[in-house]
Write a protein that holds these residues in place. Structure first.
Motif, short mmCIF file in Angstrom:
data_model
loop_
_atom_site.label_atom_id
_atom_site.label_comp_id
_atom_site.label_asym_id
_atom_site.label_seq_id
_atom_site.Cartn_x
_atom_site.Cartn_y
_atom_site.Cartn_z
N THR A 196 51.74 34.58 15.35
CA THR A 196 51.34 35.98 15.46
C THR A 196 51.29 36.56 14.06
O THR A 196 52.06 36.18 13.18
CB THR A 196 52.32 36.82 16.32
N VAL A 197 50.34 37.46 13.86
CA VAL A 197 50.16 38.15 12.59
C VAL A 197 50.12 39.64 12.92
O VAL A 197 49.36 40.06 13.81
CB VAL A 197 48.85 37.71 11.91
N THR A 198 50.94 40.44 12.24
CA THR A 198 51.01 41.86 12.53
C THR A 198 50.40 42.67 11.39
O THR A 198 50.76 42.50 10.23
CB THR A 198 52.47 42.30 12.75
N TYR A 199 49.46 43.53 11.77
CA TYR A 199 48.77 44.39 10.81
C TYR A 199 49.43 45.76 10.73
O TYR A 199 50.09 46.20 11.67
CB TYR A 199 47.30 44.55 11.21
N ALA A 200 49.23 46.44 9.63
CA ALA A 200 49.73 47.80 9.46
C ALA A 200 48.89 48.78 10.28
O ALA A 200 49.33 49.89 10.54
CB ALA A 200 49.70 48.19 7.97
N ASP A 201 47.72 48.35 10.73
CA ASP A 201 46.77 49.22 11.41
C ASP A 201 46.16 48.48 12.61
O ASP A 201 45.65 47.37 12.45
CB ASP A 201 45.70 49.60 10.39
N PRO A 202 46.18 49.07 13.81
CA PRO A 202 45.59 48.41 14.98
C PRO A 202 44.10 48.10 14.83
O PRO A 202 43.62 47.12 15.38
CB PRO A 202 45.80 49.41 16.12
N PHE A 203 43.37 48.91 14.06
CA PHE A 203 41.95 48.65 13.87
C PHE A 203 41.74 47.37 13.07
O PHE A 203 40.77 46.64 13.29
CB PHE A 203 41.26 49.84 13.21
N ALA A 204 42.64 47.08 12.14
CA ALA A 204 42.55 45.84 11.37
C ALA A 204 42.81 44.65 12.30
O ALA A 204 42.16 43.60 12.16
CB ALA A 204 43.55 45.84 10.22
N ALA A 205 43.74 44.79 13.25
CA ALA A 205 44.01 43.72 14.21
C ALA A 205 42.76 43.42 15.03
O ALA A 205 42.39 42.26 15.23
CB ALA A 205 45.19 44.09 15.10
N GLU A 206 42.09 44.48 15.49
CA GLU A 206 40.85 44.29 16.24
C GLU A 206 39.80 43.61 15.38
O GLU A 206 39.07 42.73 15.84
CB GLU A 206 40.30 45.64 16.70
N GLY A 207 39.73 44.02 14.12
CA GLY A 207 38.78 43.40 13.20
C GLY A 207 39.07 41.92 13.00
O GLY A 207 38.14 41.11 12.91
N ALA A 208 40.35 41.56 12.95
CA ALA A 208 40.72 40.15 12.78
C ALA A 208 40.28 39.33 13.99
O ALA A 208 39.80 38.20 13.83
CB ALA A 208 42.22 40.02 12.57
N VAL A 209 40.43 39.89 15.19
CA VAL A 209 39.98 39.19 16.39
C VAL A 209 38.48 38.96 16.31
O VAL A 209 37.99 37.84 16.53
CB VAL A 209 40.35 39.98 17.67
N ASN A 210 37.73 40.02 15.98
CA ASN A 210 36.28 39.90 15.90
C ASN A 210 35.82 38.94 14.81
O ASN A 210 34.83 38.24 14.97
CB ASN A 210 35.65 41.29 15.67
N TRP A 211 36.54 38.90 13.70
CA TRP A 211 36.12 38.09 12.56
C TRP A 211 36.55 36.62 12.70
O TRP A 211 35.78 35.72 12.41
CB TRP A 211 36.72 38.68 11.29
N PHE A 212 37.78 36.37 13.15
CA PHE A 212 38.33 35.01 13.13
C PHE A 212 38.25 34.24 14.44
O PHE A 212 38.36 33.01 14.43
CB PHE A 212 39.80 35.04 12.68
N ASN A 213 38.10 34.90 15.59
CA ASN A 213 38.11 34.18 16.85
C ASN A 213 36.98 33.15 16.91
O ASN A 213 35.84 33.45 16.57
CB ASN A 213 37.98 35.15 18.03
N ASN A 214 37.32 31.93 17.32
CA ASN A 214 36.38 30.80 17.43
C ASN A 214 35.73 30.43 16.10
O ASN A 214 34.58 30.01 16.06
CB ASN A 214 35.30 31.08 18.48
N THR A 215 36.48 30.59 15.00
CA THR A 215 35.98 30.18 13.69
C THR A 215 36.89 29.09 13.13
O THR A 215 37.97 28.82 13.65
CB THR A 215 35.94 31.35 12.69
N ASP A 216 36.45 28.48 12.05
CA ASP A 216 37.20 27.43 11.39
C ASP A 216 38.21 28.05 10.42
O ASP A 216 37.83 28.78 9.52
CB ASP A 216 36.24 26.51 10.64
N VAL A 217 39.50 27.76 10.64
CA VAL A 217 40.56 28.22 9.74
C VAL A 217 41.38 26.98 9.35
O VAL A 217 41.93 26.31 10.23
CB VAL A 217 41.46 29.28 10.40
#
Length: 153
Positions: A80-101
Motif C-alpha cells: 500500500t502507498v499512502t498519498y497526502a492527497d486523495p486526488f493523487a491516489a486516484e491519479g496513481a490508479v489511473n496512471w499505474f494500473n495495468n502498467t509495467d513497474v
C-alpha cells in the motif's frame, strides 16, 4: 403512453459506481503484482512521481507498506502507498494500473479500509485471491476477524 411497464418486483439496489463522498478521503492505493525484489524506497520513488506521499512520523519516511512473507521476510508482491492527497491516489490508479513497474505488470486500485481493522486491501483481493491459494499462503491479516494485517497508522 409509457414505453415500458414498471418492474413486477423490486430488485435490491446495487451501486455500480461510487457516488460523491463514497471514497472521500481515500488517500491509499493497493498495488499487487510487484517483484519480490521491490523495496519501500523503490515504491516511494515511483509512486511519488504522481503526487506527494504521506510522511510516516513514526518511521521517519514515506508511508509505504510492503506485505512480507513471515518466514522469509521477502516482499509478497503487494503493497500500500499512502498519498497526502486523495486526488493523487486516484491519479496513481489511473496512471499505474495495468502498467509495467520494475519489470512486472501491476494492478493498482484505491485501497478500502475496513472499520475497526488496520487492513487496507481492496475487497476484490479477498474474493479472488484467497480462492486460488491454500489458507496457509493467504495474505497476512486476510483471515476474517484477525485485525492483524495492514498499516495500523
Amino acid at each position: 403512453p409509457h414505453s415500458s411497464s414498471p418492474p413486477t418486483h423490486a430488485a435490491p439496489r446495487q451501486r455500480t459506481r461510487a457516488g460523491p463522498g463514497d471514497m472521500a478521503g481515500n488517500d491509499m492505493v493497493y498495488v499487487s503484482g510487484l517483484p519480490d525484489t521491490v523495496t519501500e524506497a523503490d515504491l516511494s520513488a515511483i509512486f511519488g512521481a504522481i503526487g506527494q506521499l504521506k510522511f510516516d512520523k513514526k518511521k521517519g519516511c514515506d508511508k509505504v507498506w510492503l506485505y512480507r512473507n513471515k518466514m522469509t521476510g521477502l516482499p509478497k508482491g503487494d503493497a500500500t502507498v499512502t498519498y497526502a492527497d486523495p486526488f493523487a491516489a486516484e491519479g496513481a490508479v489511473n496512471w499505474f494500473n495495468n502498467t509495467d513497474v520494475l519489470g512486472r505488470k501491476v494492478s493498482v486500485s484505491l485501497a478500502q479500509r475496513k472499520e475497526g481493522e488496520g487492513g487496507s486491501l481492496p475487497a476484490s483481493h479477498f474474493g479472488n485471491a484467497l480462492g486460488n491459494m491454500p489458507a496457509a499462503a493467504a495474505p497476512y491479516g486476510a483471515q476474517h476477524g484477525s485485525g492483524n494485517g495492514g498499516d495500523a497508522g
